[in-house]
Design an enzyme around this catalytic site. Structure first.
Site, short mmCIF file in Angstrom:
data_model
loop_
_atom_site.label_atom_id
_atom_site.label_comp_id
_atom_site.label_asym_id
_atom_site.label_seq_id
_atom_site.Cartn_x
_atom_site.Cartn_y
_atom_site.Cartn_z
N THR B 177 0.88 -1.14 0.00
CA THR B 177 0.00 0.00 0.00
C THR B 177 0.93 1.20 0.00
O THR B 177 2.07 1.07 0.40
CB THR B 177 -0.85 -0.01 1.30
N ARG B 205 -12.37 -8.11 -3.24
CA ARG B 205 -11.90 -7.97 -1.86
C ARG B 205 -11.63 -6.49 -1.55
O ARG B 205 -10.98 -5.79 -2.31
CB ARG B 205 -10.61 -8.77 -1.67
N VAL B 206 -12.18 -6.02 -0.45
CA VAL B 206 -11.90 -4.67 0.00
C VAL B 206 -11.01 -4.75 1.23
O VAL B 206 -11.29 -5.49 2.16
CB VAL B 206 -13.20 -3.91 0.35
N GLY B 207 -9.92 -4.02 1.20
CA GLY B 207 -8.96 -4.04 2.30
C GLY B 207 -9.15 -2.87 3.24
O GLY B 207 -10.22 -2.26 3.28
N ASP B 208 -8.09 -2.55 3.99
CA ASP B 208 -8.21 -1.54 5.02
C ASP B 208 -8.05 -0.12 4.51
O ASP B 208 -8.47 0.82 5.19
CB ASP B 208 -7.18 -1.80 6.12
N THR B 228 -0.17 0.12 6.39
CA THR B 228 0.16 -0.83 5.31
C THR B 228 0.45 -2.18 5.92
O THR B 228 1.08 -2.27 6.98
CB THR B 228 1.36 -0.35 4.48
N GLY B 231 -4.27 -6.18 5.57
CA GLY B 231 -5.38 -5.27 5.82
C GLY B 231 -6.49 -5.82 6.67
O GLY B 231 -7.11 -5.08 7.45
#
Lengths: 315, 315
Positions: B177, B205-208, B228, B231
């Site tokens: 990230t 997929r959705v991360g942080d 980073t 996530g």
């Protein structure tokens, strides 16, 4: 002060006018809230887990066209549906969310599968739909979700937005979410939230429901929270995690923490809405800064309560 | 202790092996980090706003194919790209995010437009793409993002996953990230994060990064944070908001709060990664629990510093 199992649910907060509510309509809502609460509390009474109870309660809310989630989801500006849902288990802070699904009857159960069956926390759009098929969830046609009431609501919202951009009663069209929080007999907490979004919203808008820490949070060390209202403010204030953090780090009670956020910080920032929340001890709380919030509370060894406006709990 | 403006950025944390890093490659990274940091610090030095500085620094990171964001985004399991980005302004806690875009050269600037030009906080997928066109952002072809290195990385990740499901060096393929945090001369804070996701991840997929409170947070009262790493753990621990809450409610310093979370809670839960963070006073901090994190710090009246491994700051 109950120390056993307990559950609270909400069916959305917003501008609700007593004069628009006939006795028949009000009775219908109370019965629906009671029925959805029973779907969750039956699991707790049988010694089941909090995360199973909140999933069951939210499934029942999703299945009921009265509420803006699952079957009763509102329409985006282009007339499409977009569901978001999230579930979190306070015991291990495992979490699952889906955003932007449109063919899944019970997004909360898809969120639960993301939590239990994948290494991910959140799946969106087509990726979430594909995962639903892999999990054996049938692809529902648009007819299942399309109700005449929601079509009429979208038409009214479009007219209202054309005429008055900042109309006070706009909230009626905009918000609405369902959710549940629970504490099981073993003392574990869980939270679940599901929404059909905002009427007439821009397609692709993601609200607070699937944002962990905003509209949904659960941690056995502090509390479980599910929010409803103007989601953008819930995100910008990290409402759900802020309530948990106030308990954990400032040693506030559940009542103090939720009151400070929902009756203080949130309206100060311009945000309207409410939460249901539960901690390791005591009854669930249900503060809101709107004129009403559909809600129910069931505690071990007590009669279920349902309510819509400020005060007015019905045993 | 600097009390003037300051900026920190990261280009991802993970398993980095000194022996895989030739002096030439290392010099290339240091030069890139310095150049991206300068894009942000030039704005601060000219009296500009923190939110403009973090956007500029992240744009520069997105434009550089060395980093997993924008142009250098990694490939999902189906060979497609999905970008997520988020920006938050600590002065008013206004926020904007986009998820799942694939034709926008600079997702961080699209997130900024969501923040500034809409009533929403987050837009996803096709809705976000449509908004990009409305904002006049050109539709980039896949060629712009497609680099031979990322193709090769996906192929290697697929082989590695086939052979060893829980391979220790998996992190190399998975995470990455970019982000920036800044404090401007007026004392306002801001944070921005952008990512191309995980190599070989499930599409959707959705991360942080776009989850406010997880990978991105900014509040003038406490700190600005960009994370980073893995996530999912950042989401389940609400890493960014937890750091802010520790400062606000437990009166921990920025160092205490970030150390407790990144070197304590996060690895205890099994999560790897790092954050860059900045508060009202003092230097930015850059803790991480991996073997390396690409990072840079620029403070008013001081030489810029860049680093990759533990220690080893280069003035």
């Amino acid at each position: 002060m109950s120390e056993g199992w307990a559950l609270a649910l909400h069916g959305g907060a917003g501008t609700m006018n007593r004069k628009d509510m006939t006795p028949e309509k009000e009775a219908t809502y109370h019965a629906a809230l009671r029925e959805c609460a029973a779907a969750g509390s039956a699991i707790l009474a049988a010694g089941g887990a909090a995360q199973d109870a909140v999933e069951a309660a939210v499934r029942a809310l999703e299945d009921n066209p009265l509420f803006n989630a699952g079957r009763g989801a509102v329409l985006a500006s282009d007339g499409t549906f977009e569901h978001d849902a999230a579930i979190m288990n306070g015991a291990d802070r495992s979490a699952g969310a889906v955003t932007g699904t449109s063919t899944v009857a019970n997004p909360i159960s898809l969120a639960r599968q993301v939590k239990d069956q994948t290494d991910y926390v959140a799946l969106s759009g087509q990726g979430a739909e594909k995962f639903a098929r892999e999990m054996g969830m049938p692809e529902m046609s648009a007819d299942y979700f399309d109700t005449p009431y929601r079509r009429e609501q979208l038409a009214r919202a479009k007219v209202a937005q054309k005429v008055v951009l900042d109309h006070a009663d706009e909230t009626e069209f905009k918000t609405g979410t369902v959710g549940a929080v629970a504490r099981d007999a073993a003392g574990h907490l869980a939270a679940a939230t599901s929404t059909g979004g905002m009427t007439n919203k821009r397609p692709g808008r993601v609200g607070d429901a699937p944002m962990f820490g905003a509209g949904t949070w659960a941690d056995d060390r502090s509390c479980a929270v599910s929010g409803t209202g103007h989601g953008e403010y819930f995100i910008r204030l990290a409402v759900a995690h802020d309530i948990a953090a106030r308990m954990l780090y400032a040693h506030q009670s559940l009542e103090e923490a939720t009151t400070a956020v929902i009756m203080g910080d949130l309206p100060k920032a311009g945000g309207r809405g409410g939460v249901i929340a539960i901690a390791q001890k005591g009854r669930p709380v249900t503060p809101f800064n709107t004129s009403g919030m559909y809600r129910a509370i069931v505690c071990q060894n007590a009669e279920p309560e349902t309510a819509i406006f400020v005060g007015g709990e019905q045993g």
